[in-house]
Write an enzyme that holds these catalytic residues in place. Structure first.
Site, PDB file in Angstrom:
ATOM      1  N   LYS A  70      -2.759 -24.452  60.506  1.00 49.81           N
ATOM      2  CA  LYS A  70      -1.795 -24.822  59.467  1.00 49.81           C
ATOM      3  C   LYS A  70      -2.222 -26.157  58.861  1.00 49.81           C
ATOM      4  CE  LYS A  70       3.313 -25.265  59.158  1.00 49.81           C
ATOM      5  NZ  LYS A  70       4.547 -25.258  59.993  1.00 49.81           N
ATOM      6  N   SER A  75       8.009 -21.907  58.347  1.00 50.57           N
ATOM      7  CA  SER A  75       7.123 -22.514  57.371  1.00 50.57           C
ATOM      8  C   SER A  75       5.645 -22.189  57.592  1.00 50.57           C
ATOM      9  CB  SER A  75       7.293 -24.042  57.385  1.00 50.57           C
ATOM     10  OG  SER A  75       6.854 -24.574  58.615  1.00 50.57           O
ATOM     11  N   SER A  91       9.640 -22.251  62.758  1.00 49.29           N
ATOM     12  CA  SER A  91       8.550 -22.077  61.791  1.00 49.29           C
ATOM     13  C   SER A  91       7.347 -21.303  62.298  1.00 49.29           C
ATOM     14  CB  SER A  91       8.081 -23.440  61.273  1.00 49.29           C
ATOM     15  OG  SER A  91       8.996 -23.915  60.320  1.00 49.29           O
TER      16      SER A  91
END
Lengths: 497, 97
Positions: free
Chosen positions: A81, A156, A180
């Site tokens: 990420k 997310s 997330s």
């Protein structure tokens, strides 16, 4: 769409590399070909790190050639990420304010991945600064759910989930502050675990809500997930909240089936009106699988769980308002060009650099901490957090683990919830309490709804119970056959084939 | 407590504290959004919180490290991301007249 297992897992690929059947460089080339073929439709990656990944793959092949034993998962490509630092590679956090920011140091997890020689192929899309549940708050692109590209991958860490679920890479890291990783894992038929707070170092993870953030892995099987957590977990002197307990052999624990397991079903999450009926049916199915293994079930109550979202949106945004104060256009990141004085340098830089949701959360957090409102909002939210923690402690006096949904519904359409922040926040109703309590939560695929969309459920345990969660997850994976799930269209293209 | 209602003036005050320069449309939208979100937050008022600690428990006691210098990064390396430097310091607009 039905799921059927793809032939190779991360651990299989690693074994093939170790035995010399497959070279790490050939696997890496295949990976970049898969990314080029697939990611145009998925938009999971923000940018690639081909040179660094190539160096690591060469290192693996050299080690094999000289007969050195390889560390766990060596040679297996992984995506990170874009809020986790890799030295020399950009960390944008999907924000304009960090568009050109190049990480000056490695996150501790990156150091560990390098030591284990996993080629880091690139950085994935996210909701800006990890604030969101759909990945739609990225300043750069809209990631798609590989099971239905008109739908969100969840957020997310949506880019990380999307690239694993579309067979571009077998492993990825995300971060989980309120769900997330577990939510996108559920929306994309993946396994994802939010470890106990402190199990994985946060050094080099760009901070959002520091008392809640935890770097968390994605994989397509329980064992791949367990192996990856084993690689990244452990004490770190660079993170004063990192746990000092020894990291168990999670992979070995996968093969120790749970005995006389007592499982709690969370009354408040099962009775919820908003729970999609297909998800209820998937829970019943998982109960049957576990009963077949001798587990017993009882209903437990977490009386304050319905207050978790309210508590979270004060605690997390208060921490965010403080953490994001550092983006001021002085030391790094965007700077507003036209500012004439220091005050306007700050305000204009932040106005230009932050997106709508980030501004909303900074405003909410600043308000909650402001003079005259602190006790009414922040103080109260912290007290409720304490009650939620105690609810879990009481529950774990009666049962070993809890089984509950990861989300009240399956993946929603792109654009469906963007206009209503409160509705978007309520997506995380089943994941947020876990971060507030600091306990581990594992999201696993538990079937598909009537539209063919993945259903994910969660296993929750007390602090440090990751091993139990892996053993139960493995038992469920074996019973359900929901292993290495990939949409048909991506089965042939990626690295796992 | 009354139901939260955040006025546009409240939004402007908080924006100043948060060092955000908002345009009029943003101020208007944020007044609505923050009022709605605080409406959700005010469900917390249903709870009796008398005697509950507001200090979060942690899984382990605080760890202390030796007070010694470590992880020294090269200055030029760290300053490479800065928008404006003079070689040694970050440059900003004049602070004092």
């Amino acid at each position: 769409m039905t799921a059927s297992p793809a032939p190779s897992t991360a651990l299989d690929l690693h074994k093939q590399i170790q035995s010399g059947q497959l070279s790490a460089q050939a696997l890496l080339e295949q990976t970049f070909n898969a990314i080029k073929a697939v990611d145009g439709d998925i938009d999971g990656f923000l940018h690639l790190a081909e040179n660094q990944a190539q160096q690591t793959a060469e290192q693996v092949d050299q080690a094999v050639a000289t007969g050195q034993p390889l560390p766990l998962l060596a040679g297996v490509p992984i995506a990170l990420k874009d809020n986790i630092h890799v030295q020399g590679v950009r960390s944008t956090c999907a924000s304009r304010i960090l568009e050109n920011f190049v990480a000056p140091f490695d996150a501790t997890v990156t150091t560990k991945l390098n030591a284990h020689m996993l080629p880091i192929v690139g950085k994935t899309n996210l909701d800006e600064f990890a604030m969101g549940s759909s990945c739609e708050n990225s300043a750069y692109k809209l990631s798609k759910n590989p099971w239905d590209t008109s739908r969100v991958p969840g957020g997310s860490s949506g880019g990380s989930a999307a690239v694993v679920a579309s067979n571009q890479v077998p492993l990825a890291l995300g971060s989980d502050t309120g769900g997330s990783v577990r939510l996108p894992a559920a929306f994309c038929a993946l396994y994802g675990i939010k470890p106990t707070y402190g199990r994985v170092s946060r050094y080099g993870l760009v901070a959002y809500g520091s008392s809640l953030d935890q770097i968390s892995p994605f994989a397509r099987t329980t064992k791949d997930l367990a192996a990856l957590l084993k690689v990244i977990a452990g004490f770190d002197p660079m993170d004063s909240t990192a746990l000092s307990d020894e990291v168990p052999d999670y992979l070995a624990l996968c093969d120790q089936p749970p005995k006389q397991l007592k499982v709690g079903l969370v009354k408040e999450l099962m009775d919820s009106d908003g729970l999609q009926p297909d998800i209820k049916a998937a829970i019943d199915q998982s109960i049957q699988h576990l009963e077949g293994l001798g587990a017993t079930f009882q209903t437990v109550s977490l009386p304050h769980i319905n207050y978790a979202v309210a508590s979270y949106y004060i605690v997390a945004t208060a921490e965010a308002s403080s953490n994001l104060a550092r983006y001021d256009g002085v030391r790094y990141g965007l700077r507003a060009e036209e500012a004439q004085d220091i005050y306007h340098l700050f305000t204009q830089t932040r106005e230009q650099g932050f997106g709508t949701e980030v501004k909303r959360r900074i405003m909410l957090g600043t308000f909650a901490l402001s003079s005259g409102y602190y006790d009414a909002y922040y103080g109260k939210a912290q007290k409720v957090r304490q009650l939620i923690r105690q609810d879990f402690e009481t529950a774990f006096e009666q049962v070993d683990i809890l089984l509950c949904p990861a989300a009240p519904f399956t993946a929603f359409k792109l654009g469906e919830k963007v206009a209503d922040p409160v509705q978007m926040y309520l997506t995380d109703i089943a994941t947020i309490p876990v971060n507030l309590a600091g306990i581990p939560g594992l999201s696993f695929p538990a079937g598909f709804d009537s539209s063919g969309l993945p259903i994910g459920l969660q296993l929750l345990g007390p602090h440090g119970a990751e091993g139990t969660l892996f053993s139960v997850s493995q038992a469920l994976e074996t019973a359900s056959g929901l292993s290495n799930c990939l949409p048909d269209v991506y089965k042939q293209q990626g690295v796992a084939v | 407590m009354t139901h939260a209602s955040i006025s546009q003036d409240d939004v402007k005050h908080v924006a100043k504290l948060a060092r955000l320069e908002l345009d009029d449309a943003e101020v208007q939208q944020l007044a609505t959004d923050l009022s709605n979100i605080l409406g959700l937050v005010e469900t917390l008022n249903e709870l009796d919180l008398e005697g509950v600690s507001d200090t979060p428990q942690t899984s382990q006691p605080a760890l202390y490290r030796a007070d010694e210098q470590r992880h020294v990064y090269d200055r030029a390396h760290l300053m490479r991301n800065a928008p404006e430097v003079d070689g040694q310091f970050f440059r900003v607009p004049k602070i004092l007249d």
